[in-house]
Design an enzyme around this catalytic site. Structure first.
Site, PDB file in Angstrom:
ATOM      1  CB  SER A 158      -0.790  -0.221   1.224  1.00  0.00           C
ATOM      2  OG  SER A 158      -1.177   1.434   1.660  1.00  0.00           O
ATOM      3  CE1 TYR A 171      -4.307  -2.013   4.931  1.00  0.00           C
ATOM      4  CE2 TYR A 171      -3.572   0.238   4.082  1.00  0.00           C
ATOM      5  CZ  TYR A 171      -3.819  -1.078   3.841  1.00  0.00           C
ATOM      6  OH  TYR A 171      -3.996  -1.305   2.207  1.00  0.00           O
TER       7      TYR A 171
END
Ligand SMILES: NC(=O)c1ccc[n+]([C@@H]2O[C@H](COP(=O)([O-])OP(=O)(O)OC[C@H]3O[C@@H](n4cnc5c(N)ncnc54)[C@H](O)[C@@H]3O)[C@@H](O)[C@H]2O)c1
Length: 275
Positions: A158, A171
């Site tokens: 990501s 995350y």
């Protein structure tokens, strides 16, 4: 040139939005798939879709954090597929309690809305899902690649790995660990003809996040959507096809000199600091 026909791949997170899109694209191009995900029903739907293209496909509902479950599935997969050409680690995501409500801690911000109010078990679950949820499938399913002395592993990372996403420390840290592990494993497996790379998608428009990015009534970008597009030099959101073409390239011989890389598919988001 980018043929995946008759090659065998394992896709985790295949019941999710991007995992389904990736699985459908591979099956449509003649690949055989073992698809893994948590939701049995959603997996069944994906399996039905990919079966419509023909090929030899199998679905396994499981938790990617449970090595024993994966080992049993691995036995099933190896009884179906003589070789494993690639593993695509798509499973990932974030638990709600792992994010902060507030972006900044001002003197009058309730501590509960800041890092100090974060739920530690959600934090651990999220960092584990993204990091160990990549490590464990790589270990379990990668072993067959080591035995056969070829293979290809692609991890979905990501933008948060490169620069932490505001409010999402678990995350972001989990994905940063994915990038680091991708480099380590790529070096470790480099003498065994196995390449390991990651893709760091920018903001990809899916049915799941459409409501966050576009106003349902007007069809205009929401304030968050506008902020994202303004920070994306190419001036648009990505779509799943942008990822899929990168996956086909990384699975092909056209990327044969590429290993240990994290490829941003982000419209320039990570290259732009806005100054
Ligand atoms: N959608 C985006 O814009 C975007 C951007 C950057 C990165 N990503 C990454 O791409 C991947 C897919 O995202 P998505 O948008 O399709 O999300 P999604 O929530 O639709 O899919 C996530 C998938 O992971 C699976 N999963 C979650 N926990 C699991 C577990 N413990 N065991 C097995 N499977 C589990 C779910 O069943 C689901 O299939 C994720 O790794 C995500 O972090 C997405």
């Amino acid at each position: 040139m980018f043929s995946v026909k008759d090659r065998n791949f394992i896709v985790t997170g295949a019941s999710g939005v991007l995992g389904t899109a990736i699985s459908v694209a591979l099956a449509k191009s003649g690949a055989n798939l073992a698809i893994l995900g948590r939701s049995e029903q959603k997996l069944k739907d994906t399996l039905e879709r990919i079966n419509s293209f023909g090929g030899n496909h199998h679905a396994f509902a499981c938790d990617v954090l449970k090595a024993e479950e994966l080992s049993k599935i691995n036995v099933d997969i190896l009884s179906q597929f003589p070789t494993i050409d690639g593993l695509i680690n798509v499973a990932g995501g974030a638990a709600k309690g792992a994010s902060t409500k507030a972006e900044f801690l001002y003197p009058d911000t309730p501590l509960q809305d800041s890092f100090f109010g974060i739920n530690l078990s959600d934090f651990q679950q999220t960092s584990d899902l993204n990091f160990m949820g990549t490590v464990i499938p790589a270990k379990v399913f990668g072993e067959a690649m080591a035995r056969q002395q070829f293979g290809n592993i692609i991890n979905i990372s990501s933008m948060g790995a490169i620069l932490p996403l505001s409010k999402s420390p678990a995350y972001s840290a989990g994905k940063a660990a994915v990038n680091n592990f991708t480099q380590w494993l790529a070096v470790h497996l480099s003498k065994s003809n196995i390449r390991v790379n990651a893709i760091a998608p920018g903001f990809i428009l899916t049915e799941q996040n459409r409501f966050l990015l576009f106003d349902e009534k007007t069809g205009e970008l929401t304030p968050r959507g506008k902020r994202i597009v303004a920070h994306t030099p190419l001036g648009k959101l990505g779509n799943p096809d942008d990822l899929i073409s990168t996956i086909f390239w990384l699975l092909s011989e056209h990327s044969s000199f590429i290993t240990g890389a994290t490829i941003p598919v982000d419209g320039g988001f990570s290259a732009y600091n806005g100054i």
